[in-house]
Design an enzyme around this catalytic site. Structure first.
Site: not given
Length: 443
Positions: A187, A231, A384
């Site tokens: 990621d 994220h 996600s």
């Protein structure tokens, strides 16, 4: 893209359902000012015989870099310089390569990855964490049970979807809570100092492909540029809510704007498998099929590694790759490649979630509470954040010592709660993740 904010913050950020594109098929990638994108390279997937060595292969391909080499599996994935735009220049049809008992399978561009520019893409609302941090890894009851850091409405919402997933009951049944299971997170990096995460990191195996060092710390984008900051930390937080004692292997393959070369993903998957990952979470994807990516994922699955991929955030039919390959000859359902879409607590498809007949299952991807850099928490939405709940559930199951990787995917699909969406049920897999139903197969 759509932004949402929460009362205690004026910040919001968009996060990803990554799309790698063929030339000209999506808007150009926005690159942060602080990072220089590498020159376009080519990715060659090569079939190698049992006598081929890495050294010999490199000598036959000037300027090449080996991303993955598996002589036992009979393949290599190689990156070639941008100047070598044809097979002859790359030496791939020369007598030297043929003499090595090696054969070119495919040659493809090392495309940059980019977040989907859809109005319904993922979003985060940031709030301040005010306490309760020491019990994150002790189980969801202690993490979500303190009013010291969550407003009552947020707490009730959190307990609602966690209860629907069967997590409190699953934790009672599996007190190991994921202990001894390694989950690789590919990621934007992770906040390595986050109080809720830092004690669960495998700092020996981690790598930052963006910074080319062993510190995969999330970084802020340059001022005025697109940012997907937080994220990876959010993804890691979801995994640890479901499997609090799991070990996270962190690989930073995406820049702060949420983009990064496909070659980084290929290398990270190879490294994760080599370092003992049992689960790989890919909350990212590509819109074109990639032989190089398929090859390293197939190698991972053959070695018993489970690969979990978010379906994408277009809200329309068709998932991103590699998840789109679920049900194919290479990745039949139950093979170990798992594609995850998003539903809300009503068990109906999230507006933003991509869907497909070959989707594996869904999980909750709306207003999910998770970690954010700076010892903060967020309410995050997007596929996600649905995928890592499945990764956590798999880790929880494996920690029982009774779940087998060869059958765990099938057990997962057979343990879901039926979705309640009359319009999209044909494209939402077998149902929604039910962690308790899964783990009681082994206890």
């Amino acid at each position: 893209m759509k932004n949402t904010a929460r009362p205690l913050s004026c910040m919001a950020l968009m996060v990803l359902a990554l799309a790698v594109t063929s030339c000209g098929s999506v808007p150009p990638v926005t690159t942060t000012a602080s990072v220089t994108a590498p020159a376009m390279r080519q990715l060659a997937t090569v079939r190698v015989g049992p006598s081929v060595t890495e050294t010999a292969l490199l000598s036959s391909m000037p300027g090449a870099q080996i991303l993955s080499f598996d002589r036992e599996g009979g393949y290599a994935v190689v990156s070639l310089p941008a100047a070598q735009q044809n097979l002859q220049a790359a030496g791939l049809v020369s007598g030297r390569l043929q003499a090595l008992d090696a054969t070119l399978v495919t040659l493809e561009p090392d495309l940059d990855v980019a977040v989907q520019s859809d109005d319904e893409a993922e979003s985060m609302g940031i709030t301040t964490w005010a306490g309760g941090i020491t019990t994150w890894a002790g189980g969801i009851t202690t993490w979500a049970g303190g009013l010291s850091f969550l407003a009552g409405t947020n707490l009730n919402g959190a307990l609602s979807y966690l209860s629907q997933l069967g997590i409190p009951e699953a934790h009672k049944l599996v007190p190991e809570l994921g202990k001894g299971v390694k989950v690789a997170v590919l990621d934007t990096g992770v906040d390595l100092n986050h109080a809720l995460i830092k004690s669960r990191l495998d700092t020996v195996s981690d790598w930052d492909y963006i910074g080319n060092d062993a510190v995969p710390q999330e970084e802020q984008a340059a001022s005025g540029t697109s940012s997907k900051y937080g994220h990876g930390t959010g993804v890691a937080g979801v995994i640890l809510q479901v499997a609090p004692n799991a070990t996270l292997m962190t690989y930073r393959v995406l820049r702060p704007d949420g983009s990064g070369p496909l070659s980084y993903v290929v290398q990270a998957i190879d490294r994760a498998v080599t370092n003992g990952a049992q689960i790989i979470n890919l909350s990212l994807g590509i819109t074109t099929n990639s032989s190089a990516l398929n090859t390293v994922i197939a190698r991972a699955v053959e070695k018993g590694v489970l690969v979990v991929n978010s379906s994408g955030n277009t809200g329309t039919a068709g998932m991103v790759y590699p998840g789109q390959n679920v049900g194919s000859t290479m990745f039949p359902k139950g093979s170990g490649l798992i594609a995850v879409g998003s539903v809300g607590t009503t068990l109906k498809k999230s507006k933003f979630s991509s869907y497909a007949k070959n989707m594996s299952l869904t999980s909750f991807g709306e207003n999910v509470l998770t970690a954010f850099p700076g010892t903060r928490i967020v309410s995050a939405s997007g596929t996600s954040f649905a995928a890592p709940a499945v990764s956590g559930a798999l880790a929880l199951a494996l920690s029982t010592g009774r779940a087998q990787p060869t059958t765990l995917s099938t057990d997962l699909l057979n343990s879901t709660t039926p979705n309640l969406d009359p319009t999209y049920n044909g494209g939402l897999g077998t149902g929604t993740l039910n962690v308790y139903n899964l783990v009681r197969n082994y206890r």
